[in-house]
Design a protein around this motif. Structure first.
Motif, mmCIF file in Angstrom:
data_model
loop_
_atom_site.group_PDB
_atom_site.id
_atom_site.type_symbol
_atom_site.label_atom_id
_atom_site.label_comp_id
_atom_site.label_asym_id
_atom_site.label_seq_id
_atom_site.Cartn_x
_atom_site.Cartn_y
_atom_site.Cartn_z
ATOM 1 N N THR A 1 9.363 48.058 -27.342
ATOM 2 C CA THR A 1 10.404 49.096 -27.301
ATOM 3 C C THR A 1 10.914 49.292 -25.878
ATOM 4 O O THR A 1 12.121 49.407 -25.646
ATOM 5 N N SER B 1 3.895 50.045 -35.586
ATOM 6 C CA SER B 1 4.775 50.165 -34.410
ATOM 7 C C SER B 1 5.209 48.781 -33.953
ATOM 8 O O SER B 1 4.670 47.770 -34.387
ATOM 9 N N PHE C 1 8.924 54.503 -37.154
ATOM 10 C CA PHE C 1 9.855 54.949 -36.100
ATOM 11 C C PHE C 1 11.319 54.909 -36.512
ATOM 12 O O PHE C 1 12.181 55.188 -35.707
ATOM 13 N N ARG D 1 10.547 58.381 -29.287
ATOM 14 C CA ARG D 1 9.380 57.633 -28.847
ATOM 15 C C ARG D 1 8.116 58.114 -29.550
ATOM 16 O O ARG D 1 7.920 59.311 -29.740
ATOM 17 N N GLY D 2 7.303 57.166 -29.932
ATOM 18 C CA GLY D 2 6.063 57.506 -30.633
ATOM 19 C C GLY D 2 6.292 57.890 -32.089
ATOM 20 O O GLY D 2 5.393 58.385 -32.764
ATOM 21 N N GLY D 3 7.495 57.624 -32.608
ATOM 22 C CA GLY D 3 7.860 58.098 -33.936
ATOM 23 C C GLY D 3 7.095 57.486 -35.100
ATOM 24 O O GLY D 3 7.138 58.011 -36.210
ATOM 25 N N SER D 4 6.371 56.393 -34.850
ATOM 26 C CA SER D 4 5.633 55.784 -35.967
ATOM 27 C C SER D 4 4.527 56.695 -36.503
ATOM 28 O O SER D 4 4.176 56.615 -37.680
ATOM 29 N N ASP D 5 3.979 57.544 -35.651
ATOM 30 C CA ASP D 5 3.001 58.528 -36.134
ATOM 31 C C ASP D 5 3.643 59.389 -37.216
ATOM 32 O O ASP D 5 3.039 59.658 -38.262
ATOM 33 N N ARG E 1 -2.101 54.652 -27.522
ATOM 34 C CA ARG E 1 -1.006 54.267 -28.413
ATOM 35 C C ARG E 1 -1.350 53.001 -29.177
ATOM 36 O O ARG E 1 -2.244 52.283 -28.852
HETATM 37 N N1 ASP Z 1 7.838 51.639 -30.916
HETATM 38 C C1 ASP Z 1 8.188 53.026 -30.744
HETATM 39 C C2 ASP Z 1 7.784 53.471 -29.353
HETATM 40 O O1 ASP Z 1 7.224 52.703 -28.591
HETATM 41 C C3 ASP Z 1 7.582 53.895 -31.783
HETATM 42 C C4 ASP Z 1 6.080 53.986 -31.750
HETATM 43 O O2 ASP Z 1 5.405 53.211 -31.075
HETATM 44 O O3 ASP Z 1 5.537 54.861 -32.441
HETATM 45 O O4 ASP Z 1 8.040 54.601 -29.001
#
Ligand code: ASP
Ligand code: MG
Length: 438
Positions: A57, A51, A146, A161-165, A438
């Protein structure tokens, strides 16, 4: 035995994902690099999804808002995808300086093919040709999380958001990895948020269906789309901490088993896996709706058109004298203003009397696959809340979940008493690293 692994050792392909809090600064990046190198030293092939550093981000979003009220989606994706490019390159450099070969790749170089939806793209195909080549040459592979690439528009996309998972899980599926380790600043999946319920316990194992319900109802450690992807493609997720070497929580999809040597801390299926809390919703009540067929349809068509995502709905019995009823529903706080505006615009046509907006609610959900086969699960919940004197405003259930809406101020206490009532309390208080998950 590929690339000089330890003879006789169990060589695996491991995908690791490190969240923003794990790579927040140079020191953290070096710590993560060491962890990656340790896995490589043990003889494994390692692919890493990373991430953006810390709050990068959010900072980039903030910058965009300063130059444009509504940034162009294409340019926003160009901007946001740069966060992960910074961390991937730094991580590869840190690994080089430890004497190991590492190569970083953007989402498009890694073959993350998505649809064309900027800001919320879905992965449609993964073609990790370059990653396979790099692995075959003995390199550690680092992929920017992501982000992806759309073949029709030939543009960079981001996954939300959170797409790296999701990046990590999709890589694990495409490369047929043995495990997808998702590293964050918490030790795994807990029976409740330890910051809310100090007696929360780490789960050894949780089923993917329970994890999906927990995530959909406020648990923040893993993202729903990643868990869904993992369940669909048979990827074993191991949620664990960057800051300790202890085993975290395995998320098991249908028919999946734990890796050799892992027994799971509690193989006996508890009725309730966990308690999730959510303060992100608001409640809207439409007062004085004519109690005739078609009104609910009218109301929720208007809401749907406004783009709001409705969760719970309750309709009261109508007063015989007036022939009118009230309908309440919950939705994300961030959707409330648009939904209210849309409803107010159609007030005359629908014929309701007024609207009430309440953003001080809290939602408590109890999740467990054992609910299918056990009775009395909801009675336990209602009784615990009643003893604590906490009023229930709305109730909804699914096959493996019961949710209630209470006052937001009551939510933490509600979670604690319910956690105790289901016998979920641990012997001691959970260690909280002030993590965000996270
Ligand atoms: N950097 C992006 C975010 O903060 C993706 C991630 O962290 O998974 O949403
Ligand atoms: Mg982040």
């Amino acid at each position: 035995m590929p690339h000089g692994g330890i003879p006789g050792a169990n060589v695996a392909l491991i995908v690791q994902k490190y969240g923003g809090s794990s790579v927040a600064d140079a020191e953290s990046i070096k710590r993560v690099a060491k962890r990656i190198v340790d896995a490589r030293r043990a003889g494994h092939d390692v692919v890493v999804a990373v991430s953006a550093m810390g709050d990068t981000t959010d900072e980039l979003l903030d910058l965009a808002a300063q130059v444009a009220p509504i940034p162009a989606p294409r340019e926003l994706d160009m901007l946001l995808s740069s966060g992960e490019r910074i961390s991937m390159a730094l991580l590869a450099m840190a690994i080089h300086s430890m004497g190991f070969e590492a190569r970083s790749f953007t989402g498009s170089q890694a073959g993350m093919i998505t649809d064309a939806t900027h800001g919320a793209a879905r992965i449609v195909d993964v073609t990790p040709v370059r990653l396979r080549e790099a692995l075959d040459e003995g390199a550690i592979v680092i992929v920017a999380g992501f982000q992806g690439f759309n073949r029709d528009t030939r543009d960079i996309t981001t996954l939300g958001r959170g797409g790296s998972d999701t990046t990590a899980v999709a890589l694990a599926a495409a490369l047929e990895a043995d495990v997808c380790e998702i590293y964050s600043d918490v030790d795994g999946i807990f029976t409740a948020d330890p910051r809310v319920v100090p007696k929360a316990r780490k789960l050894g194992v949780v089923s993917a269906e329970e994890m999906l319900e927990l995530a959909a109802n406020g648990a923040k450690v893993l993202y729903i789309r990643a868990v869904e992807y993992a369940r669909r493609h048979g990827v074993l997720i191991h949620s664990r901490s960057t800051f300790s070497s202890s085993v975290g929580t395995y998320v098991l999809g249908p028919g999946m088993t734990l890796p050799d040597g892992e027994s799971g801390e509690e193989m006996e299926e508890p009725i309730v896996a966990g308690v999730a809390t959510d303060l992100s919703q608001a409640k809207i009540t439409v007062i004085g709706v004519p109690d005739v067929p078609g009104k609910a349809a009218e109301i929720f068509k208007v809401i749907a058109k406004s783009g709001a995502n409705v969760d719970m709905i309750v309709q009261n019995v109508s007063a015989a004298t007036t022939g009118r009823t009230d309908i309440s529903f919950t939705l994300p706080k961030t959707d409330a203003a648009t939904a209210l505006k849309a409803l107010a615009g159609d007030q005359a046509e629908i014929g309701f009397l007024s609207l009430v907006h309440d953003d001080q609610i809290g939602k408590l959900s109890v999740v467990g696959a054992g609910m299918r086969t056990h009775s009395g699960v909801s009675a336990t919940l209602f009784e615990a809340l009643s003893i604590a004197g906490i009023n229930i405003e709305m109730i909804s259930t699914s096959e493996i979940r019961i949710s209630v809406v209470v006052r937001g101020d009551d939510l933490a206490e509600a979670a604690r008493v319910v956690h105790t009532a289901y016998g979920l309390d641990g012997d001691s208080d959970a260690v909280v690293h002030a993590g965000t998950g996270r």
